[in-house]
Write a protein that holds these residues in place. Structure first.
Motif, PDB file in Angstrom:
ATOM      1  N   GLY A 119       0.368  -1.328  -0.125  1.00 50.09           N
ATOM      2  CA  GLY A 119      -0.401   0.111   0.128  1.00 50.09           C
ATOM      3  C   GLY A 119       0.856   1.113   0.242  1.00 50.09           C
ATOM      4  N   ALA A 120       1.609   1.145   0.554  1.00 50.99           N
ATOM      5  CA  ALA A 120       2.856   2.773   1.018  1.00 50.99           C
ATOM      6  C   ALA A 120       3.133   3.154  -0.869  1.00 50.99           C
ATOM      7  CB  ALA A 120       3.933   2.052   1.798  1.00 50.99           C
ATOM      8  N   PHE A 121       3.633   1.449  -1.210  1.00 51.96           N
ATOM      9  CA  PHE A 121       4.944   1.729  -2.649  1.00 51.96           C
ATOM     10  C   PHE A 121       4.035   2.330  -3.495  1.00 51.96           C
ATOM     11  CE2 PHE A 121       5.672   0.191  -6.478  1.00 51.96           C
ATOM     12  CZ  PHE A 121       6.789  -0.091  -6.481  1.00 51.96           C
ATOM     13  N   CYS A 122       2.504   2.175  -3.697  1.00 50.36           N
ATOM     14  CA  CYS A 122       1.513   2.981  -4.401  1.00 50.36           C
ATOM     15  C   CYS A 122       1.238   4.185  -4.617  1.00 50.36           C
ATOM     16  CB  CYS A 122       0.027   2.398  -4.396  1.00 50.36           C
ATOM     17  SG  CYS A 122      -0.015   0.847  -4.971  1.00 50.36           S
ATOM     18  N   ILE A 123       1.633   4.456  -2.790  1.00 53.93           N
ATOM     19  CA  ILE A 123       1.224   6.072  -2.859  1.00 53.93           C
ATOM     20  C   ILE A 123       2.282   6.990  -3.230  1.00 53.93           C
ATOM     21  CG2 ILE A 123       0.878   7.455  -0.902  1.00 53.93           C
ATOM     22  CD1 ILE A 123      -1.680   5.845  -0.042  1.00 53.93           C
ATOM     23  N   ILE A 124       3.303   6.155  -2.318  1.00 54.53           N
ATOM     24  CA  ILE A 124       4.883   7.015  -2.555  1.00 54.53           C
ATOM     25  C   ILE A 124       5.283   7.189  -3.907  1.00 54.53           C
ATOM     26  CG2 ILE A 124       7.194   7.052  -1.604  1.00 54.53           C
ATOM     27  CD1 ILE A 124       6.056   5.562   0.354  1.00 54.53           C
ATOM     28  N   MET A 125       4.882   5.805  -4.816  1.00 53.65           N
ATOM     29  CA  MET A 125       5.625   6.152  -6.354  1.00 53.65           C
ATOM     30  C   MET A 125       4.914   7.216  -6.595  1.00 53.65           C
ATOM     31  SD  MET A 125       5.423   3.126  -9.185  1.00 53.65           S
ATOM     32  CE  MET A 125       3.596   3.102  -8.814  1.00 53.65           C
ATOM     33  N   ASN A 126       4.027   7.736  -6.262  1.00 55.24           N
ATOM     34  CA  ASN A 126       2.902   8.445  -7.078  1.00 55.24           C
ATOM     35  C   ASN A 126       3.070   9.422  -6.876  1.00 55.24           C
ATOM     36  OD1 ASN A 126      -0.256   8.782  -7.985  1.00 55.24           O
ATOM     37  ND2 ASN A 126      -0.181  10.406  -6.690  1.00 55.24           N
ATOM     38  N   GLN A 127       4.064   9.656  -5.758  1.00 51.04           N
ATOM     39  CA  GLN A 127       4.610  11.218  -6.001  1.00 51.04           C
ATOM     40  C   GLN A 127       5.486  11.705  -6.937  1.00 51.04           C
ATOM     41  OE1 GLN A 127       6.852  11.593  -2.095  1.00 51.04           O
ATOM     42  NE2 GLN A 127       5.161  11.180  -0.848  1.00 51.04           N
ATOM     43  N   THR A 128       6.239  10.872  -7.497  1.00 56.41           N
ATOM     44  CA  THR A 128       7.530  11.417  -8.905  1.00 56.41           C
ATOM     45  C   THR A 128       6.656  10.547  -9.865  1.00 56.41           C
ATOM     46  OG1 THR A 128       7.967   9.513  -8.559  1.00 56.41           O
ATOM     47  CG2 THR A 128       9.101  10.930  -7.224  1.00 56.41           C
ATOM     48  N   LEU A 129       5.328   9.890 -10.365  1.00 59.42           N
ATOM     49  CA  LEU A 129       4.942   9.152 -11.219  1.00 59.42           C
ATOM     50  C   LEU A 129       3.925  10.147 -12.478  1.00 59.42           C
ATOM     51  CD1 LEU A 129       4.512   6.473 -11.851  1.00 59.42           C
ATOM     52  CD2 LEU A 129       1.899   6.361 -11.438  1.00 59.42           C
ATOM     53  N   LEU A 130       4.225  11.923 -12.176  1.00 58.66           N
ATOM     54  CA  LEU A 130       3.697  12.233 -12.979  1.00 58.66           C
ATOM     55  C   LEU A 130       4.228  13.218 -13.353  1.00 58.66           C
ATOM     56  CD1 LEU A 130      -0.212  13.318 -11.249  1.00 58.66           C
ATOM     57  CD2 LEU A 130       0.787  12.222 -13.336  1.00 58.66           C
ATOM     58  N   ILE A 131       5.701  13.960 -13.015  1.00 58.00           N
ATOM     59  CA  ILE A 131       6.732  14.914 -13.496  1.00 58.00           C
ATOM     60  C   ILE A 131       7.356  14.561 -14.467  1.00 58.00           C
ATOM     61  CG2 ILE A 131       8.912  15.180 -12.928  1.00 58.00           C
ATOM     62  CD1 ILE A 131       8.449  14.619  -9.721  1.00 58.00           C
ATOM     63  N   THR A 132       7.199  13.261 -15.810  1.00 64.82           N
ATOM     64  CA  THR A 132       7.990  12.968 -16.837  1.00 64.82           C
ATOM     65  C   THR A 132       6.870  13.113 -17.686  1.00 64.82           C
ATOM     66  OG1 THR A 132       9.513  11.337 -15.773  1.00 64.82           O
ATOM     67  CG2 THR A 132       8.893  11.517 -18.241  1.00 64.82           C
ATOM     68  N   ALA A 133       5.792  13.087 -17.080  1.00 66.38           N
ATOM     69  CA  ALA A 133       4.348  13.269 -18.545  1.00 66.38           C
ATOM     70  C   ALA A 133       3.586  14.630 -18.593  1.00 66.38           C
ATOM     71  CB  ALA A 133       3.236  12.591 -17.513  1.00 66.38           C
ATOM     72  N   TYR A 134       4.303  15.582 -17.107  1.00 74.02           N
ATOM     73  CA  TYR A 134       4.477  17.306 -17.201  1.00 74.02           C
ATOM     74  C   TYR A 134       3.967  17.988 -18.891  1.00 74.02           C
ATOM     75  CZ  TYR A 134       4.578  18.005 -12.009  1.00 74.02           C
ATOM     76  OH  TYR A 134       3.643  18.248 -11.209  1.00 74.02           O
ATOM     77  N   PRO A 135       5.030  17.905 -19.572  1.00 75.09           N
ATOM     78  CA  PRO A 135       4.845  18.271 -21.390  1.00 75.09           C
ATOM     79  C   PRO A 135       4.308  18.087 -21.854  1.00 75.09           C
ATOM     80  CG  PRO A 135       6.955  17.880 -20.322  1.00 75.09           C
ATOM     81  CD  PRO A 135       6.788  17.208 -19.907  1.00 75.09           C
ATOM     82  N   THR A 136       3.387  16.158 -20.832  1.00 73.88           N
ATOM     83  CA  THR A 136       2.024  15.833 -21.998  1.00 73.88           C
ATOM     84  C   THR A 136       1.630  16.324 -22.047  1.00 73.88           C
ATOM     85  OG1 THR A 136       3.515  14.060 -22.997  1.00 73.88           O
ATOM     86  CG2 THR A 136       1.235  13.686 -23.686  1.00 73.88           C
ATOM     87  N   ILE A 137       0.834  16.351 -20.352  1.00 74.28           N
ATOM     88  CA  ILE A 137      -0.613  17.148 -20.145  1.00 74.28           C
ATOM     89  C   ILE A 137      -0.937  18.261 -20.542  1.00 74.28           C
ATOM     90  CG2 ILE A 137      -1.566  17.842 -17.578  1.00 74.28           C
ATOM     91  CD1 ILE A 137      -0.484  15.046 -16.815  1.00 74.28           C
ATOM     92  N   MET A 138       0.076  19.730 -20.386  1.00 75.23           N
ATOM     93  CA  MET A 138       0.158  20.897 -20.887  1.00 75.23           C
ATOM     94  C   MET A 138      -0.070  21.221 -21.870  1.00 75.23           C
ATOM     95  SD  MET A 138       3.854  22.059 -19.325  1.00 75.23           S
ATOM     96  CE  MET A 138       3.914  23.278 -19.722  1.00 75.23           C
ATOM     97  N   LYS A 139       0.397  20.086 -23.293  1.00 78.14           N
ATOM     98  CA  LYS A 139      -0.436  20.418 -24.176  1.00 78.14           C
ATOM     99  C   LYS A 139      -1.529  19.659 -24.144  1.00 78.14           C
ATOM    100  CE  LYS A 139       1.047  18.244 -28.552  1.00 78.14           C
ATOM    101  NZ  LYS A 139       2.095  17.425 -29.524  1.00 78.14           N
ATOM    102  N   ASP A 140      -1.712  18.668 -23.772  1.00 78.89           N
ATOM    103  CA  ASP A 140      -3.566  18.017 -23.736  1.00 78.89           C
ATOM    104  C   ASP A 140      -4.003  18.716 -23.159  1.00 78.89           C
ATOM    105  OD1 ASP A 140      -2.247  15.591 -25.494  1.00 78.89           O
ATOM    106  OD2 ASP A 140      -2.549  14.290 -23.975  1.00 78.89           O
ATOM    107  N   LEU A 141      -3.910  19.431 -22.276  1.00 81.46           N
ATOM    108  CA  LEU A 141      -4.614  20.007 -21.633  1.00 81.46           C
ATOM    109  C   LEU A 141      -4.904  21.499 -21.866  1.00 81.46           C
ATOM    110  CD1 LEU A 141      -4.268  18.569 -18.105  1.00 81.46           C
ATOM    111  CD2 LEU A 141      -7.011  18.221 -20.370  1.00 81.46           C
ATOM    112  N   ASN A 142      -3.639  21.768 -22.719  1.00 86.39           N
ATOM    113  CA  ASN A 142      -3.249  23.622 -23.053  1.00 86.39           C
ATOM    114  C   ASN A 142      -3.240  24.981 -21.686  1.00 86.39           C
ATOM    115  OD1 ASN A 142      -2.759  25.612 -24.376  1.00 86.39           O
ATOM    116  ND2 ASN A 142      -5.302  26.666 -24.722  1.00 86.39           N
ATOM    117  N   ILE A 143      -2.167  24.304 -20.813  1.00 85.30           N
ATOM    118  CA  ILE A 143      -2.359  24.525 -19.501  1.00 85.30           C
ATOM    119  C   ILE A 143      -0.832  25.193 -19.687  1.00 85.30           C
ATOM    120  CG2 ILE A 143      -3.906  23.811 -18.227  1.00 85.30           C
ATOM    121  CD1 ILE A 143      -2.222  21.872 -17.447  1.00 85.30           C
ATOM    122  N   SER A 144      -0.180  26.347 -18.372  1.00 85.36           N
ATOM    123  CA  SER A 144       1.093  26.463 -18.633  1.00 85.36           C
ATOM    124  C   SER A 144       1.921  25.642 -17.371  1.00 85.36           C
ATOM    125  CB  SER A 144       1.686  27.778 -17.993  1.00 85.36           C
ATOM    126  OG  SER A 144       0.269  27.946 -16.501  1.00 85.36           O
TER     127      SER A 144
END
Length: 487
Positions: free
Chosen positions: A25-50
């Motif tokens: 349970g701890a692994f799932c939650i702690i991994m989530n802290q850094t899971l999105l960082i690499t995806a930021y450029p893609t999220i910015m493009k898809d959602l049109n945000i800065s």
């Protein structure tokens, strides 16, 4: 750790199975802290945000987590461990589903808020469970396995994220955690048969508000400092509010009979020392880790995935060594282990003061691994040393206090090094460079010089922690010898 069946408070349970469940349970939650960082450029493009907007996915997560941690001490004494653990997992699952199905950025942000609450409950909870269920001579080994998860989960996040984004939609990042969450929930229903001792008390609402406003303002001001600078009006005002309210919170907690956080844990000198060393070590660790990937990507022009892979061996070393150092702690204690770890941390940091544009990637990977080997001999041992000094009924307050200060320290360390890096970049005069240099060479020279100065600041924190540990443990050793002579 080698016994399957144990008895706690008259109840027989499978301790090994319970450890697997809570660590999953701890692994799932702690991994989530850094899971999105690499995806930021893609999220910015898809959602049109800065960029400043998308960074709230991490800022809000850490902010809410930091605010929730002080409240966790109260919750652990009011709700059975099994149900609090399941509550955290279900909050996290709700956040995952909202993030996946949400059509706009606002839904994504709300999902991350729920995940932040879950994170603020989970880490103090699992540490308290482990420290309560294991005897003092076994806690080092047990906390070593907790350290394995704490080290590996955030390290795997960016690498796994990079792979998924390359071949799938970024929303798939949220789906991959669902099977692990469900498996952990099933395991909790089957094996979670014991609980931290409960102590019913009335919740002090003013303490809750003071905690939220104080720690929230302080953490937010620190996060703003990395982009706006420490002297900006907004940062100064929030820092003042945060510090003033936290002082009011401390005064109230020491006066009332039902404090949200029992700050009497600081009357135990060993615990106070462990918190101090833990905070400085976290500043040295996370401040450094916040700028090293940036150096690899900007100076060596490596992709985010490759930079994650370059640093992954060091994180694996740290994760695998945590159980080993835990066993060493159970055998020898922290008096020798912690200074040795801080020495390795300092030795692993020092070469980064001399990096250039042509520094081999292998050089970076090796000395980064040495740093994390040192950290594996510091963080969990110093935490366990402090917790062993507390009576069992104060461990929940100890873990909540330690994690709160650790969260502040990690945010502070990151902000200091990032602002040091950016402010020095602005202050470095280009005229000091050779006239014949090309524009690109000038830019690269300035960049590398700035990184060297930031790494030097991280080295200073390492040395402060090392010298402090040598002084503290030498004094403790002397006091022990004096007591032995008297006896």
């Amino acid at each position: 750790m080698n016994k399957n069946k144990e008895t706690y408070d008259g109840v027989r349970y499978n301790r090994s199975a319970l450890m697997v469940v809570i660590l999953l349970g701890a692994f799932c939650i702690i991994m989530n802290q850094t899971l999105l960082i690499t995806a930021y450029p893609t999220i910015m493009k898809d959602l049109n945000i800065s960029l400043s907007t998308v960074q709230w996915l991490t800022t809000l997560f850490l902010l809410v987590s930091g605010i929730t941690i002080p409240l966790s001490a109260y919750l652990m004494k009011q709700i059975k461990s099994k149900y609090l653990f399941l509550t955290a997992l279900n909050l996290f699952l709700m956040g995952v589903l909202i993030c996946y199905f949400g059509p706009t950025f606002k839904y994504l942000l709300f999902g991350r808020l729920l995940q932040g609450i879950a994170s603020g409950i989970m880490l103090p909870l699992i540490q308290t469970i482990v420290l309560t269920l294991f005897q003092k001579n076994e806690r080092g080994t047990a906390m070593g396995f907790v350290g394995l998860v704490v080290a590996l989960a955030p390290a795997i996040g960016p690498t796994l994220s990079g792979y998924i984004i390359t071949y799938f939609n970024w929303k798939t990042l949220f789906l991959i955690t669902i099977p692990l969450i469900l498996l952990s929930e099933i395991g909790a229903l089957l094996f979670f048969k014991v609980s931290i001792p409960l102590k019913q008390s009335k919740l002090d609402i003013p303490s809750v508000f003071l905690s939220i406003i104080g720690f929230g303002s302080l953490l937010y001001s620190i996060s703003l400092a990395s982009t706006k600078g420490w002297l900006s009006k907004e940062v100064i005002v929030l820092l003042f509010i945060g510090c003033a309210v936290i002082i009011s919170f401390i005064v109230r907690e020491l006066k009332i009979s039902n404090p949200l956080l029992n700050l009497k844990v600081f009357s135990y000198s060993t615990f106070s020392v462990s918190v101090f060393l833990s905070a400085i070590s976290y500043i040295a660790l996370l401040g450094f880790e916040s700028i090293l990937p940036d150096y690899i990507q900007k100076v060596h022009l490596e992709s985010p995935i490759d930079s994650g892979l370059i640093l992954l061996p060091g994180s694996i070393v740290m994760g695998l060594m945590n159980p080993v150092t835990g066993k060493l702690f159970d055998r020898f204690g922290g008096r020798f282990l912690i200074p040795i770890g801080l020495t390795l941390l300092s030795l692993g940091t020092f070469p980064f003061l001399f990096i250039t544009e042509t520094t081999p990637i292998l050089f970076i990977a090796i000395f980064y691994a040495i740093r994390l080997l040192g950290i594996s001999m510091v963080l969990m041992p110093v935490t366990t040393t402090g917790m062993n000094a507390l009576p069992n009924d104060m461990i929940s307050n100890g873990t909540a206090t330690n994690n709160t200060l650790r969260q502040i320290a990690s945010s502070f360390g990151t902000a200091v090094l990032v602002t040091f890096l950016s402010s020095h970049a602005q202050a470095t005069p280009t005229q000091s460079l050779a006239i014949g240099s090309s524009t690109l060479a000038i830019k690269e020279s300035l960049e590398v010089t700035d990184y060297r100065h930031a790494f030097a600041m991280a080295f200073v924190f390492c040395i402060v922690a090392l010298i402090s540990s040598l002084i503290i443990f030498r004094k403790k050793g002397s006091n022990t010898k004096k007591r032995e002579k008297k006896e």
